[in-house]
Motif scaffolding. Structure first.
Motif, PDB file in Angstrom:
ATOM      1  N   THR A  74       0.837  -1.201   0.000  1.00 34.18           N
ATOM      2  CA  THR A  74       0.000   0.000   0.000  1.00 34.18           C
ATOM      3  C   THR A  74       0.872   1.252   0.000  1.00 34.18           C
ATOM      4  N   PRO A  75       0.622   2.205  -0.897  1.00 39.04           N
ATOM      5  CA  PRO A  75       1.424   3.426  -0.909  1.00 39.04           C
ATOM      6  C   PRO A  75       1.375   4.149   0.433  1.00 39.04           C
ATOM      7  N   VAL A  76       2.538   4.588   0.906  1.00 37.38           N
ATOM      8  CA  VAL A  76       2.645   5.305   2.170  1.00 37.38           C
ATOM      9  C   VAL A  76       3.344   6.636   1.926  1.00 37.38           C
ATOM     10  N   ILE A  77       2.699   7.725   2.349  1.00 37.48           N
ATOM     11  CA  ILE A  77       3.312   9.043   2.311  1.00 37.48           C
ATOM     12  C   ILE A  77       3.665   9.436   3.742  1.00 37.48           C
ATOM     13  N   ILE A  78       4.949   9.599   3.996  1.00 34.85           N
ATOM     14  CA  ILE A  78       5.400  10.020   5.318  1.00 34.85           C
ATOM     15  C   ILE A  78       5.103  11.511   5.500  1.00 34.85           C
ATOM     16  N   VAL A  79       4.524  11.857   6.652  1.00 39.59           N
ATOM     17  CA  VAL A  79       4.280  13.254   7.005  1.00 39.59           C
ATOM     18  C   VAL A  79       5.166  13.569   8.196  1.00 39.59           C
ATOM     19  N   THR A  80       6.068  14.525   8.041  1.00 41.56           N
ATOM     20  CA  THR A  80       7.033  14.800   9.108  1.00 41.56           C
ATOM     21  C   THR A  80       7.212  16.289   9.338  1.00 41.56           C
ATOM     22  N   SER A  81       7.441  16.644  10.587  1.00 43.71           N
ATOM     23  CA  SER A  81       7.759  18.028  10.921  1.00 43.71           C
ATOM     24  C   SER A  81       9.264  18.239  10.949  1.00 43.71           C
ATOM     25  N   GLN A  82      10.019  17.164  10.708  1.00 39.79           N
ATOM     26  CA  GLN A  82      11.473  17.234  10.721  1.00 39.79           C
ATOM     27  C   GLN A  82      11.986  17.708   9.363  1.00 39.79           C
ATOM     28  N   GLU A  83      12.758  18.768   9.368  1.00 37.65           N
ATOM     29  CA  GLU A  83      13.285  19.325   8.129  1.00 37.65           C
ATOM     30  C   GLU A  83      14.545  18.607   7.655  1.00 37.65           C
ATOM     31  N   ASP A  84      15.254  17.944   8.591  1.00 36.63           N
ATOM     32  CA  ASP A  84      16.543  17.384   8.216  1.00 36.63           C
ATOM     33  C   ASP A  84      16.386  16.210   7.270  1.00 36.63           C
ATOM     34  N   GLU A  85      17.348  16.046   6.404  1.00 32.21           N
ATOM     35  CA  GLU A  85      17.316  15.025   5.359  1.00 32.21           C
ATOM     36  C   GLU A  85      17.316  13.615   5.930  1.00 32.21           C
ATOM     37  N   GLU A  86      17.945  13.429   7.092  1.00 32.94           N
ATOM     38  CA  GLU A  86      18.078  12.103   7.684  1.00 32.94           C
ATOM     39  C   GLU A  86      16.724  11.433   7.902  1.00 32.94           C
ATOM     40  N   HIS A  87      15.755  12.180   8.424  1.00 34.50           N
ATOM     41  CA  HIS A  87      14.440  11.606   8.678  1.00 34.50           C
ATOM     42  C   HIS A  87      13.753  11.213   7.367  1.00 34.50           C
TER      43      HIS A  87
END
Length: 229
Positions: A74-87
């Motif tokens: 199932t397609p998953v779109i991560i939603v994050t408040s973290q700006e850094d590339e690592e996350h």
């Protein structure tokens, strides 16, 4: 039939705002506010797409994604408040199809959702048998199946789409920007780093562990291409 979206976010106001706007676009929306419940609903409710926040009680989004990817593409779109590339890279490494950073515009979110669902719809269309063979690698487009040395490889939806796109156009070099537009389905919202991470994941699965790539190659300063052997 309405497409079903599972929205996983512990911020209930944010989740309700997303739900309201997706329902305006004629989606069915299911809400979840913690990681444990999200895993259960991901399997029980059979969503067509999952919007998954990273910071969650009980189990964080990365743990949820690991569990989801054991059983479903199932397609998953991560939603994050973290700006850094690592996350962002970590989410892609675990099998996410896309990510979006908070705060985001609703139009951007809806565009991401629709783009990912269009790709899913395309895969579900009836197709004639279409097999691409390249030495130890066999790509069966009609079955959405890839085998290496006779063994089935577990690819995510996005990894398969990228491999198929390149294999159908073997020897033609595509820039990261072109791949982002053609495979991910949008031009303005994506991060080209997404392409690099997905290419790396593909190579880990379809290439030999020696580090000498045979199928997915890089044209320095230009982009990527598939070599049919």
């Amino acid at each position: 039939m309405k497409r079903r979206i599972l929205v996983v976010d512990d911020q209930r106001h944010m989740a309700n705002v997303i739900k309201f706007n997706l329902e305006k676009e004629d989606f069915e929306v299911i809400l979840s506010h913690d990681g444990g419940d999200a895993i259960k609903k991901a399997f029980d409710c059979c969503p067509d797409l999952i919007l998954l926040d990273i910071i969650l009680p009980k189990k964080d989004g990365f743990q949820v994604l690991k569990e989801i990817r054991k059983k479903t593409i199932t397609p998953v779109i991560i939603v994050t408040s973290q700006e850094d590339e690592e996350h962002k890279v970590q989410g892609l490494d675990l099998g996410a199809d896309d990510y979006i950073t908070k705060p985001f515009g609703i139009k951007e979110l809806v565009a991401r959702v629709k783009a990912n669902l269009r790709r899913l719809e395309y895969l579900n269309l009836p197709k004639k048998s279409n097999i691409i063979a390249s030495e130890d690698l066999v790509i069966d487009i009609s079955k959405y199946e890839v085998k290496k040395d006779g063994q089935v490889i577990n690819l995510t939806l996005r990894e398969f789409e990228l491999l198929k796109f390149l294999a159908l156009r073997s020897e033609k070099v595509f820039s990261r920007e072109q791949l982002l537009e053609e495979v991910w389905g949008y031009e303005h919202y994506g991060d080209i780093r997404t392409v690099d991470v997905t290419i790396r994941r593909l190579r880990e699965k379809v290439e030999n562990q020696s580090g000498k790539y045979k199928h997915i190659l890089t044209k320095r300063g230009v982009g990527y291409y598939f070599r049919r052997i």
